[in-house]
Structures are given as C-alpha cells and as structure tokens.
Enzyme design. Structure first.
Site, PDB file in Angstrom:
ATOM      1  N   GLU A  41      20.374  53.588  26.087  1.00  0.00           N
ATOM      2  CA  GLU A  41      21.662  53.160  25.533  1.00  0.00           C
ATOM      3  C   GLU A  41      21.465  51.826  24.835  1.00  0.00           C
ATOM      4  OE1 GLU A  41      24.567  52.934  23.823  1.00  0.00           O
ATOM      5  OE2 GLU A  41      25.136  54.478  25.289  1.00  0.00           O
ATOM      6  N   PHE A  45      27.460  50.643  27.670  1.00  0.00           N
ATOM      7  CA  PHE A  45      27.596  51.834  28.496  1.00  0.00           C
ATOM      8  C   PHE A  45      29.018  52.385  28.400  1.00  0.00           C
ATOM      9  CE2 PHE A  45      23.492  51.767  30.116  1.00  0.00           C
ATOM     10  CZ  PHE A  45      23.325  52.683  31.150  1.00  0.00           C
ATOM     11  N   GLY A  46      29.124  53.693  28.364  1.00  0.00           N
ATOM     12  CA  GLY A  46      30.426  54.334  28.298  1.00  0.00           C
ATOM     13  C   GLY A  46      30.708  54.996  26.972  1.00  0.00           C
ATOM     14  N   THR A  48      31.592  55.643  22.843  1.00  0.00           N
ATOM     15  CA  THR A  48      32.725  55.308  21.971  1.00  0.00           C
ATOM     16  C   THR A  48      34.049  55.377  22.713  1.00  0.00           C
ATOM     17  OG1 THR A  48      31.558  56.060  19.990  1.00  0.00           O
ATOM     18  CG2 THR A  48      33.968  55.974  19.878  1.00  0.00           C
ATOM     19  N   HIS A 452      65.401  71.416  35.491  1.00  0.00           N
ATOM     20  CA  HIS A 452      66.494  70.992  34.612  1.00  0.00           C
ATOM     21  C   HIS A 452      66.970  69.614  35.061  1.00  0.00           C
ATOM     22  CE1 HIS A 452      70.012  71.306  32.019  1.00  0.00           C
ATOM     23  NE2 HIS A 452      70.741  70.884  33.044  1.00  0.00           N
TER      24      HIS A 452
END
Length: 471
Positions: A41, A45-46, A48, A452
């Site tokens: 990476e 981290f993680g 986009t 409802h």
C-alpha cells in the site's frame, strides 16, 4: 500477446501478495493464518472509500443535508437558518477525529504482532516478472514474489488534458474535501455522481456552484428521474449542460474556464470530476503477462482470475465493470473464497448491482430502466408513485420525490426500481431483496405489513399500482 519477463533475484517469497488495502485488506483472516502474506500500500490504508470516497463524502453530505433542510424549513412553518459554517471544524471532525485514525489503526494492525504472518510494504510496486514485483527505490527497494497475487489497486481520477496542461490549480475528489477554507465559488467540470454529490455539499454550505457537463447530468438515469433531476439542478446551480472546456486560466480572482461557444465560467476553486480510471497501467502488468482492457483495467474471468497470468487475481476498480465499494467488497468475498477453495469456485457477484447518488434529491437505482426493459422485449408494466401521495410524504411536504417500479406483466418479476427523494438509498433495499431472491411482486406487497405511516408506503403503493395480465 504478452511476453513474461524472467524474474530477477527475489528478496522474499510469500504464499500470497495483496496489492491495495481497500477491499483487499479484508482478505487475510480465518483460513490464511498459516500463510505468509505481503500487503503493498503506497498511500493510506483503507483505499479510496475510507480516505477520499464513500465514507468522508457521506459525512459531508449529511452535514449538507442538515444545512439545506434548515434553509428550506419554512415550508414546515419554521423560521430557521444555519447562521455560519465552520468548514475547518467540519474537516477536523471528519478526517482528524474519524477517518485518519481508522486508516492509521488499520496499518498499525497489519504491522503488529496481532497480524504476525503479514508484512507491509509502503512504496509503489511494479511487476518485473511472473508473480514478481519490485517495490520502493534505492535503499528501500525490495523484490518480492508470491505463489498467488491479488491485485486490488483501485482507480484514480481522470483529468482532461486541457486542464492538466493549462497550469491552473485544480482539485479532484482526492483532495477537495481537505480544502483549508470553504470557497465562495466553485466550478465543477463533470456531470456524474461525484460531481453531483460535491455540487450538493458545497451549495448547501453556501458556495456558489457552476457545473460544466458535456451532455446532461446523471445521463444514465431512467428518463422519469433524469429529466426532473436536471430541472431541479438547473434551479439550484449554474448548469452549463452540453458544453466542453476549451481552455483554463488562473489569476488573482480565481480560475476562468472558457467553453465552446465562447462563454466562460469563473470560480475561486476548480473541481475536476470527469470520472475515474483503473490503476493497472501504473504497474507494468505486461512484464508479468497480465492482460488488460484499454491499458489499465485487468482482464479477469468470471471467477476473478487473470485471463492470461496463472496465479493472479484481481478485484475492485482495477478490474471490475462496477466502480462501487459494495461491489468491490462482494468481489473480495468471492476471491477470498476462491483462494481458499480452488476446487469450488464462486463467480464474481455482478447480478442486480444497485447504486446510489447522495446528492439532493438523493437517487438510488437497481435493475433496468424502462427503455432497457422494453428493448429486451419484456411485456412491461410501470408505476410511478409520488412521495407526496403517502402520509409521510405529506409530513415532509415533499413535492419532487418519486418511486418508479418496472415489472414484467407476464411473470410478475421486478425488472427495475428507481427512487429519487429522501432516504432513496434506504427505501430501495426492499427492491434489491426482491431481485436477489427472484420474488413475485404480485404477492410481495400483500404478503407483508407496511408500517403506517412510514415512508416505505411509497413502495407499497407503487407495487399495488402495477398492472398484470389476468391468468
């Protein structure tokens, strides 16, 4: 024809190498404890979604929704306003308090003894041979290989040449949310879901927004959502539809975009939101014999395997036809299963993929549009139900929200569902279930209770409004 480069000397060999820590970071877990794993990476981290996509944008959207609802509350008999916007405080809350600590913790976990079989490499990686990668440079350069490689390297924003070559300062979805101050005016180039979400965010918080779109806004929507949405957007933003950018200039007053036809649009800040492109073209895939479509999208089979390189898998934006986080997560689960169960492979889950755009009004869709259903030869029945015709819609004084359902008259099967209005991304979930379990909508409405006067009654009434041939 891909020529595989012979592999150089390797510093470390792994059972599994994962490139990308968006959905890819969820692969290691039960079943992989006895395998050596490398995770690569080069950014945060993680992926986009966590750092510059789904999560922070929706946190901004919730703030924008609150501001806009406050501004428009006179219809409910309230005299209210959002007196000020603490943009730096919003940014701190979202990133410093929430997003950034999660990203840091994710990396710390993978580097810690709690994940003892995993090594983390934090430099850019390129392929140098069959299932072999070089990561880093100089003293930090390492060459690693793996029995199996999972590429989950994501995508990046597309920036038109006319903008990148102009020298003007522009933002994309990667960095617009970390602006130091709220701009007074914003020009957005693009008419897709990213453009529409940021247009909503900034307008609701007090920025004057101009949108430049080559065609119309959200052009792939069903016509009965597309047309009213474009009308509503034109009332709220300065929309330059059907226009292309000819040039861009910057001075002390901001950035001026010159359009075909001679008109101009000027803003303090420019956001380019013209789509995203897979990151495969940044990795020297040809050295590993990995076939691509259009240069950057990795070509995979129905199980997520590279069509040309044994032992290579791909998922998410770098290979998927759907650039959506929930699709990347579903593909990850399929690939994870397939890695652990090579004799019982699961197909990539691409049936009935839903999508939502968190703009205003919110939009959610699943299945076919009406025109698509007719083109495929279905005997179509359609019902458009207004939010304002059910009790909770009255409570909201909603005048624009609609639910459109499309079904097959002969079979009773749902073909498509399209919502535009408050809670659209939540309301559509029942119709996603109908499609996933292949339910008959002739029975679906009557065989369950609908609370409802809750808003799901808009779906109930739409279902009851569908007409079917008598058998």
């Amino acid at each position: 024809m891909h020529t595989v480069t012979s592999s150089p000397a390797v510093d470390r060999h792994y059972d599994l190498v994962i490139i990308g820590t968006g959905s890819g970071n969820s692969i290691p877990g039960p079943g992989f404890e006895d395998q050596s794993i490398a995770i690569i990476e080069e950014a945060s981290f993680g992926g986009t979604c966590l750092n510059a996509g789904c999560i922070p944008t929706k946190m901004f959207v919730h703030t924008a929704d609150t501001a806009l609802e406050t501004r428009e509350s006179a219809r409910l008999g309230l005299n209210a306003s959002a007196n000020s916007v603490d943009w730096p405080g919003i940014v701190r809350r979202i990133f410093e308090d929430r997003v950034d600590p999660i990203s840091v913790a994710g990396e710390e976990y993978r580097r810690s003894q709690r994940s003892p079989n995993t090594d983390v490499y934090d430099q850019h990686a390129v392929f140098t041979g069959e299932r072999t990668l070089r990561t880093g440079q100089g003293a930090h350069q390492r060459t690693i290989s793996g029995d199996r490689i999972v590429i989950a390297a994501g995508s990046r924003p597309v920036v038109p040449d006319v903008i990148s070559a102009s020298g003007v300062h522009y933002y994309t979805s990667e960095d617009i949310m970390r602006l130091p101050q709220l701009p007074k005016s914003l020009v957005i180039i693009g008419g897709g879901y990213i453009a529409m979400e940021f247009a909503h965010i900034f307008d609701a918080l007090g920025t004057d927004v101009t949108i430049i779109a080559r065609s119309t806004l959200l052009r792939n929507l069903d016509d009965d959502l597309h047309d009213p949405f474009n009308d509503l957007a034109a009332e709220r933003f300065d929309v330059r539809a059907g226009r292309t950018t000819v040039s861009a200039e910057q001075n002390d007053r901001g950035i001026t975009i010159r359009l075909d036809g001679g008109s101009t649009a000027t803003g303090e800040v420019l956001l380019v939101a013209t789509g995203r492109t897979p990151n495969g073209d940044l990795m020297d895939l040809s050295a590993a014999g990995i076939e691509t479509i259009g240069g950057g999208r990795i070509k995979v089979d129905e199980y997520g395997r590279s069509t040309s390189a044994a032992g290579v898998w791909a998922l998410g934006d770098v290979s998927s036809p759907y650039m959506l986080k929930h699709v990347a997560n579903a593909e990850m689960r399929a690939v994870r299963h397939n890695l652990l169960n090579p004799g019982n492979l699961q197909k990539m889950p691409h049936d009935n993929v839903p999508a939502a755009t968190f703009t205003h009004p919110q939009i959610a869709t699943v299945g076919m549009t009406e025109s698509q259903a007719r083109e495929k030869g279905h005997n179509v029945t359609v019902k458009i139900q207004a939010y304002g015709d059910v009790a909770y819609g009255w409570a909201m004084e909603d005048t624009t929200g609609i639910c459109k359902l499309i079904a097959d008259k002969d079979t009773g099967k749902l073909l498509g569902a399209h919502y535009m209005g408050p809670q659209a991304s939540t309301l559509i979930q029942e119709m996603i279930t109908v499609l996933a379990f292949d339910l008959d909508v002739r029975e679906f409405a009557a065989k369950q209770y609908w609370i409802h006067p809750a808003l799901p009654e808009v779906t109930e009434n739409a279902l009851l409004g569908l007409t079917f041939d008598q058998t």
